[in-house]
Design a protein around this motif. Sequence first.
Motif, mmCIF file in Angstrom:
data_model
loop_
_atom_site.group_PDB
_atom_site.id
_atom_site.type_symbol
_atom_site.label_atom_id
_atom_site.label_comp_id
_atom_site.label_asym_id
_atom_site.label_seq_id
_atom_site.Cartn_x
_atom_site.Cartn_y
_atom_site.Cartn_z
ATOM 1 N N VAL A 242 -22.105 21.254 14.795
ATOM 2 C CA VAL A 242 -21.049 21.579 15.751
ATOM 3 C C VAL A 242 -20.601 20.320 16.488
ATOM 4 C CG1 VAL A 242 -20.414 22.998 17.739
ATOM 5 C CG2 VAL A 242 -22.024 23.891 16.035
ATOM 6 N N ILE B 94 -26.422 24.022 21.816
ATOM 7 C CA ILE B 94 -25.220 23.387 21.295
ATOM 8 C C ILE B 94 -24.658 22.387 22.294
ATOM 9 C CG2 ILE B 94 -22.811 23.834 20.683
ATOM 10 C CD1 ILE B 94 -23.751 26.439 19.348
ATOM 11 N N PRO C 45 -18.569 28.170 16.343
ATOM 12 C CA PRO C 45 -19.825 28.116 15.593
ATOM 13 C C PRO C 45 -20.192 29.478 15.007
ATOM 14 C CG PRO C 45 -20.046 27.136 17.785
ATOM 15 C CD PRO C 45 -18.774 27.910 17.771
ATOM 16 N N ILE D 194 -26.211 29.168 14.485
ATOM 17 C CA ILE D 194 -26.702 27.809 14.738
ATOM 18 C C ILE D 194 -28.114 27.914 15.316
ATOM 19 C CG2 ILE D 194 -26.338 25.668 16.001
ATOM 20 C CD1 ILE D 194 -24.180 26.191 13.915
ATOM 21 N N THR E 80 -30.859 27.392 17.628
ATOM 22 C CA THR E 80 -31.109 26.969 19.006
ATOM 23 C C THR E 80 -32.269 27.789 19.561
ATOM 24 O OG1 THR E 80 -29.618 28.616 19.988
ATOM 25 C CG2 THR E 80 -28.649 26.487 19.356
ATOM 26 N N THR F 47 -27.237 22.144 15.633
ATOM 27 C CA THR F 47 -26.346 21.774 16.734
ATOM 28 C C THR F 47 -25.550 20.526 16.396
ATOM 29 O OG1 THR F 47 -28.094 20.506 17.850
ATOM 30 C CG2 THR F 47 -27.865 22.823 18.455
#
Length: 248
Positions: A220, A20, A187, A190, A192, A217
């Motif tokens: 966000v 992020i 968040p 997400i 990642t 990402t």
Amino acid sequence: MSTAHLTGRRALVTGGSRGIGAGIVRRLSADGAAVAFTYSASAANAEELVAELTADGAVVVAIRADAADPAESADAVDQAVAALGGLDIVVNNAAVAHIAPFDEFPPEEFDRLVAINIGGMYWTTRSAIKHLGEGARIINIGSINADRIPGPGLSVYGMTKGAVAAFTRGLARDLGPRGITVNNVQPGPIDTDANPNRGDFAESLKQVTAQGRYGHTSDVAALVSFVAGPESGYITGAHLNVDGGFTV
């Protein structure tokens, strides 16, 4: 599409070498900001991100700093100010997670989560305050786990993110008279490297969201960029979820 609405602004993003954080660095840079970001262990990722963005003429600087160390957090702020010529935006993104049953939670992991997720945010912000003027933005990256815990093992992590939410509220009151806004972007799931959108754990989280999927990402980062910009001046002390309906 970039609107370059952050042209002339100078930003510090903690924990910005991957995930992020890297998404936020990319977006703030694309929208015109000069950006410094910190990293701890991901030197190669940091170097690649700087090379990627500066190749297009952006001003991006990587600073090694351990978010758990108050002195290193303060020094990172000073380095960012020196490199960018000042500071207008602080994004407290550096964070870690550990999932374990409460009665088996390792004491060293408790200390690490508190030191980084709470301490890193506090010390960075405290060091940055003297450099921030009217119109500055402080954006804390919290988590929807401050509001909802979907399963066991997240009590300590959720506690630290609840602290992020409470700190945001209090600091918004403290800094409002100075024209500085403070907001909390939370968040949900997400995609990642640390939380990939595949596997049993991911599938269990997808079932809890209204959209049935993980976010990116960039989702966000887009909200962070807006909150960092000139049109968000009457938003402060807010908790802004980017969670695909996880908390509805």
